[in-house]
Motif scaffolding. Structure first.
Motif, PDB file in Angstrom:
ATOM      1  N   ASN A 230       0.683  -1.330  -0.107  1.00 59.32           N
ATOM      2  CA  ASN A 230       0.142  -0.157  -0.065  1.00 59.32           C
ATOM      3  C   ASN A 230       0.961   1.254   0.224  1.00 59.32           C
ATOM      4  O   ASN A 230       0.490   2.388  -0.714  1.00 59.32           O
TER       5      ASN A 230
ATOM      6  N   TYR B  26       1.901   1.866  -3.509  1.00 59.19           N
ATOM      7  CA  TYR B  26       0.877   2.653  -4.414  1.00 59.19           C
ATOM      8  C   TYR B  26       0.880   4.058  -3.939  1.00 59.19           C
ATOM      9  O   TYR B  26       0.628   4.802  -4.746  1.00 59.19           O
TER      10      TYR B  26
ATOM     11  N   ARG C 290      -7.656  -0.887  -9.774  1.00 57.63           N
ATOM     12  CA  ARG C 290      -7.535  -1.078  -8.376  1.00 57.63           C
ATOM     13  C   ARG C 290      -8.717  -0.992  -7.402  1.00 57.63           C
ATOM     14  O   ARG C 290      -9.053  -1.877  -6.553  1.00 57.63           O
TER      15      ARG C 290
END
Length: 417
Positions: free
Chosen positions: A402, A405, A415
């Motif tokens: 995460n 990202y 996503r």
């Protein structure tokens, strides 16, 4: 027994099933469009685990073209900013586990950014590195090494294009032979290097220049120029070297034939009304083809053309079959799709895509492997579709993924779907 090519098909799956002659082989590639990606794609169809590294700013430029769905089935996509600090850490882990790393682009662009052979072998000494460019990675003319090169440019610069077309104008050969031949060279040379690397434990670096691929494949005519300065005219729809070979207009279409052989030549001369020329002058009895340098070649060729116009494709093929001469009608796509030969060989396949509701229709996997059959296990993935699973398998936690990202190091365009 026919291969159930979609036996494992599941677009929700992120890890490839085990199948094919290349199962266990791991390939990572960073290349766009056709010449670079197509070789790894064939490996994916043959069972390799192929990770397609795409940029984080929209992915491969060819994604909007319908053929891309066909040429990226079975690939896994990872959208990664390789040259960021965190992206480079991911890249190193990918390379450490890979058997092959393939990169395509203008000249030695990755090398200049620090991704040299030595850099990669320090991470993985057994790695096979394949680099594809227009003019080569090193020893190239400095005026050309960094130039962009597409299919048509490679054809033009290699001399290949000059051999195709009509006397009035050269023309490119389609569809995209510069790209396609380069891809096949990358496939064969990479697999050859992989065999050796596995035997010796030492990797290999393969330097493929698109222009040189087409030169190598032009040697059938080029060697005559190199050795005696001979140039062949652009032949249009005919063979530039021998007569009675090429595309001919018939009563109901076009037929390609290649009339070769001693007995076949004698029969042909009788068929076209030129029996008095057989075995005369430079055309000796027992010759197996008509050399276009013969002073009577143009006259004989005109008689051949006139003869073809007197019969239909079907009539000609029946005659040529009896002569043991290869001949085939020039089929349209409609003819090919409906042809019993290709239905018998199960050449057409369809599958569900990730981007459309309609099924996608395409050509089945080629060639066939009897013991370790090929499979189509997924369609072309979304950009970065496999980021999470690939990173998880590299040891990244959900929290770390995460964060990547959040930093823009990785990207996935579906996503939230």
């Amino acid at each position: 027994m026919k291969n159930d090519v979609k036996e494992f098909f599941d677009n929700s799956e992120h890890r490839p099933p085990k199948f094919g002659v290349l199962q266990g082989v791991k390939v990572v590639f960073s290349a766009i469009e056709v010449a670079g990606p197509l070789g790894p794609h064939f490996m994916a169809e043959w069972g390799a685990d192929v990770i397609w590294l795409e940029n984080v700013n929209g992915g491969d430029t060819n994604r909007n073209y319908r053929p891309s769905e066909h040429e990226h089935r079975n690939d896994r996509s990872m959208s990664l900013d390789i040259f960021s600090e965190d992206g480079m850490a991911v890249f190193k882990k990918l390379v450490k586990e890979a058997d092959v790393f393939l990169v395509g682009g203008k000249g030695p662009s990755f090398i200049r950014k620090g991704i040299t052979d030595e850099f990669l072998w320090a991470i993985n000494p057994k790695l096979v590195i394949t680099r594809i460019s227009g003019y080569g990675q090193e020893d190239a003319d400095p005026n050309y090494i960094d130039r962009p090169c597409y299919d048509g440019i490679a054809q033009a610069m290699s001399g290949y294009m000059s051999q195709n077309g009509t006397p009035e104008s050269p023309m490119p050969a389609y569809p995209y032979v510069g790209d396609l031949f380069t891809a096949m060279f990358s496939l064969s040379s990479t697999l050859a290097a992989l065999i050796r690397a596995r035997e010796t434990g030492k990797g290999e670096s393969v330097d493929i220049a698109m222009t040189e691929v087409l030169m190598r494949l032009s040697t059938y005519n080029m060697v005559d120029y190199l050795n005696d300065g001979r140039m062949y005219p652009r032949p249009g729809a005919k063979d530039p070297i021998q007569g009675a070979t090429g595309i001919y207009k018939t009563k109901n279409g076009f037929l390609f034939t290649n009339i070769l052989g001693r007995k076949q030549m004698k029969t042909l001369f009788n068929m076209i009304g030129c029996e008095e020329l057989y075995g005369v002058g430079d055309f000796k009895e027992g010759f197996s083809f008509i050399n276009l340098n013969w002073d009577k070649a143009d006259y004989v060729e005109s008689k051949v053309e006139a003869y073809f116009k007197t019969k239909t494709n079907e009539e000609h093929i029946e005659i040529f079959d009896s002569m043991k001469v290869a001949a085939a009608p020039v089929l349209s796509f409609k003819d090919v799709v409906e042809h019993p030969q290709y239905k018998a060989r199960d050449m057409w396949v369809d599958w569900d895509t990730m981007t459309t509701e309609e099924k996608y229709k395409g050509v089945n996997v080629v060639p066939r492997f009897k013991v370790n059959p090929t499979k189509i296990w997924r369609s072309m993935p979304h950009i970065g579709y496999d980021n999470d699973v690939i990173l998880e398998d590299l040891g990244y936690s959900e929290e770390q993924i995460n964060e990547l990202y959040h930093k823009g190091v990785i990207f996935r365009n579906d996503r939230d779907k």
